[in-house]
Design an enzyme around this catalytic site. Sequence first.
Site, PDB file in Angstrom:
ATOM      1  N   ASP A 148       0.828  -1.210   0.000  1.00 42.42           N
ATOM      2  CA  ASP A 148       0.000   0.000   0.000  1.00 42.42           C
ATOM      3  C   ASP A 148       0.867   1.266   0.000  1.00 42.42           C
ATOM      4  O   ASP A 148       2.095   1.193   0.050  1.00 42.42           O
ATOM      5  CB  ASP A 148      -0.921  -0.053   1.233  1.00 42.42           C
ATOM      6  CG  ASP A 148      -2.313   0.479   0.941  1.00 42.42           C
ATOM      7  OD1 ASP A 148      -2.456   1.327   0.051  1.00 42.42           O
ATOM      8  OD2 ASP A 148      -3.264   0.054   1.630  1.00 42.42           O
ATOM      9  N   GLU A 194      -0.851   1.583  -5.226  1.00 45.02           N
ATOM     10  CA  GLU A 194      -0.674   3.037  -5.025  1.00 45.02           C
ATOM     11  C   GLU A 194      -1.838   3.792  -5.657  1.00 45.02           C
ATOM     12  O   GLU A 194      -1.730   4.981  -5.926  1.00 45.02           O
ATOM     13  CB  GLU A 194       0.723   3.520  -5.416  1.00 45.02           C
ATOM     14  CG  GLU A 194       1.163   3.336  -6.858  1.00 45.02           C
ATOM     15  CD  GLU A 194       0.644   4.412  -7.797  1.00 45.02           C
ATOM     16  OE1 GLU A 194      -0.459   4.182  -8.340  1.00 45.02           O
ATOM     17  OE2 GLU A 194       1.331   5.438  -8.006  1.00 45.02           O
ATOM     18  N   TRP A 195      -2.952   3.082  -5.851  1.00 53.36           N
ATOM     19  CA  TRP A 195      -4.262   3.639  -6.236  1.00 53.36           C
ATOM     20  C   TRP A 195      -4.262   4.334  -7.596  1.00 53.36           C
ATOM     21  O   TRP A 195      -5.140   5.154  -7.880  1.00 53.36           O
ATOM     22  CB  TRP A 195      -4.763   4.620  -5.165  1.00 53.36           C
ATOM     23  CG  TRP A 195      -4.494   4.209  -3.754  1.00 53.36           C
ATOM     24  CD1 TRP A 195      -4.937   3.070  -3.160  1.00 53.36           C
ATOM     25  CD2 TRP A 195      -3.733   4.921  -2.773  1.00 53.36           C
ATOM     26  NE1 TRP A 195      -4.485   3.026  -1.854  1.00 53.36           N
ATOM     27  CE2 TRP A 195      -3.751   4.154  -1.592  1.00 53.36           C
ATOM     28  CE3 TRP A 195      -3.048   6.137  -2.780  1.00 53.36           C
ATOM     29  CZ2 TRP A 195      -3.097   4.554  -0.428  1.00 53.36           C
ATOM     30  CZ3 TRP A 195      -2.396   6.544  -1.622  1.00 53.36           C
ATOM     31  CH2 TRP A 195      -2.426   5.753  -0.465  1.00 53.36           C
ATOM     32  N   GLY A 196      -3.245   4.062  -8.425  1.00 50.06           N
ATOM     33  CA  GLY A 196      -3.212   4.680  -9.748  1.00 50.06           C
ATOM     34  C   GLY A 196      -2.755   6.128  -9.750  1.00 50.06           C
ATOM     35  O   GLY A 196      -2.813   6.782 -10.792  1.00 50.06           O
ATOM     36  N   ASP A 210     -10.130   3.091  -3.815  1.00 50.88           N
ATOM     37  CA  ASP A 210     -10.820   1.909  -3.280  1.00 50.88           C
ATOM     38  C   ASP A 210     -12.219   1.744  -3.874  1.00 50.88           C
ATOM     39  O   ASP A 210     -12.966   2.714  -4.034  1.00 50.88           O
ATOM     40  CB  ASP A 210     -10.967   2.022  -1.763  1.00 50.88           C
ATOM     41  CG  ASP A 210      -9.645   1.777  -1.061  1.00 50.88           C
ATOM     42  OD1 ASP A 210      -8.599   1.746  -1.745  1.00 50.88           O
ATOM     43  OD2 ASP A 210      -9.660   1.618   0.170  1.00 50.88           O
TER      44      ASP A 210
HETATM   45  C1  GAL Z   1      -6.208   1.125   1.191  1.00 51.25           C
HETATM   46  C2  GAL Z   1      -6.246   0.046   0.114  1.00 51.25           C
HETATM   47  C3  GAL Z   1      -7.308  -0.950   0.524  1.00 51.25           C
HETATM   48  C4  GAL Z   1      -6.942  -1.555   1.856  1.00 51.25           C
HETATM   49  C5  GAL Z   1      -6.754  -0.457   2.897  1.00 51.25           C
HETATM   50  C6  GAL Z   1      -6.213  -1.003   4.209  1.00 51.25           C
HETATM   51  O1  GAL Z   1      -5.230   2.043   0.854  1.00 51.25           O
HETATM   52  O2  GAL Z   1      -6.542   0.617  -1.120  1.00 51.25           O
HETATM   53  O3  GAL Z   1      -7.454  -1.949  -0.471  1.00 51.25           O
HETATM   54  O4  GAL Z   1      -5.773  -2.314   1.719  1.00 51.25           O
HETATM   55  O5  GAL Z   1      -5.855   0.535   2.435  1.00 51.25           O
HETATM   56  O6  GAL Z   1      -6.046  -0.004   5.162  1.00 51.25           O
END
Ligand code: GAL
Length: 406
Positions: free
Chosen positions: A173, A206-208, A228
């Site tokens: 993450d 890293e969410w793109g 997410d």
């Molecule tokens: C977000 C991630 C999620 C989950 C979450 C956990 O950044 O996109 O899929 O892993 O953190 O805290």
Amino acid sequence: MARVAGEATMTSLLLLLLLLPTAATGGRVTKGWESAVERRRSVLDNGLGMTPPMGWNSWNHFHCDINEQLIRETADALVSTGLAEVGYQYVNIDDCWGENYRDSQGNLVAKQSTFPSGINSLADYVHGKGLKLGIYSDAGTQTCSKTMPGSLGYEDQDAQTFASWGVDYLKYDNCNNPGTNPRERYSKMSSALQNSGRDIFFSLCEWGVDDPATWASSIGHSWRTTGDIFDSWDSMTSRADENDKWASYAKPGGWNDPDMLEVGNGGMTTEEYRSHFSIWALAKAPLLIGCDVRSISEDALEILSNSEVIAVNQDSLGVQGKKVVWGGGTEVWAGPLSGGTVAVVLWNRGSSPATITAEWSDIGLSSSTVVNARDLWAHSDTASVQGELTATVDSHACKMYVLTPQ
Ligand code: GAL
């Protein structure tokens, strides 16, 4: 170390030589596939991810409310429901598995109150079921929940720890980072995994934000292209669209990731979940179940176990299907499969039933081609279809086909 690097290079060279004739002689060689072969050389080239990963992850349903019993029972349920048999092999623990400190040697420590037996024994249990264990860390100082340390500055040590525990998959993450280039932070963990002595699937999360599709294939096996997902129609459809932009970057060994499945979590209708699963499969997305498999509904199980849809996702050609026609709430998504066949989804995103047509010119077939159309949800065939494929599709539903030239 030099020996390991040398071996890796040889392996990659052999893999490349094996892939080249396939690309040159396969029934349908697309531009995407040709460039995919050119980009095949990667740092983390351990032979994993030749098709999108399939498994389960704790986050979408359980968030931080996880423990070792849940992980064991989920592994049991993947086997008893038949999901393991149709391909779901990774059992992935997300955030919140560790103590919020490192031990005196600087090692990550499993949370005593929830994972008292430790991750190693959990890995043994999961491996004993014929499955693989995944874990989660973060390219920052703390994970997103802020309940445990991140791996920034500890990449080698943590990769060694994961390898010694028998971990097979790392989701990495991007929270609490110092604002430095993600490419550098993710590369460090990639090298650390490569040097860990164990083949570990590396999932970049890293969410793109920094367009990872353009650089992550040399670092990891999958990369999130979106923020997410939530368990709603709007969230799911927007993740599908955002991910679609990067279609040409997917290839065997590296996949776009529009986030994990919500099928079975209750926020969408059965037809919406069927659409969700069909589009994820066609887009060669990782198929990571995000519901409570121990109490899965019949509808959700039927969707997630559709082996004909899964076969599209796991097709060896590895070309991401994409949106090819849209307008007025109806869409055609399509992509080539190995052996000259074509996968097609007719998707009605509007609020009333609609007739949707895929013209052969939209989906890469020449107008004279006659096909057998296999409906992957009705499990039925229509022979001698030529020129176009038409169906009436309910609101928020889809039809999915594989077309085989006769
Ligand atoms: C977000 C991630 C999620 C989950 C979450 C956990 O950044 O996109 O899929 O892993 O953190 O805290």
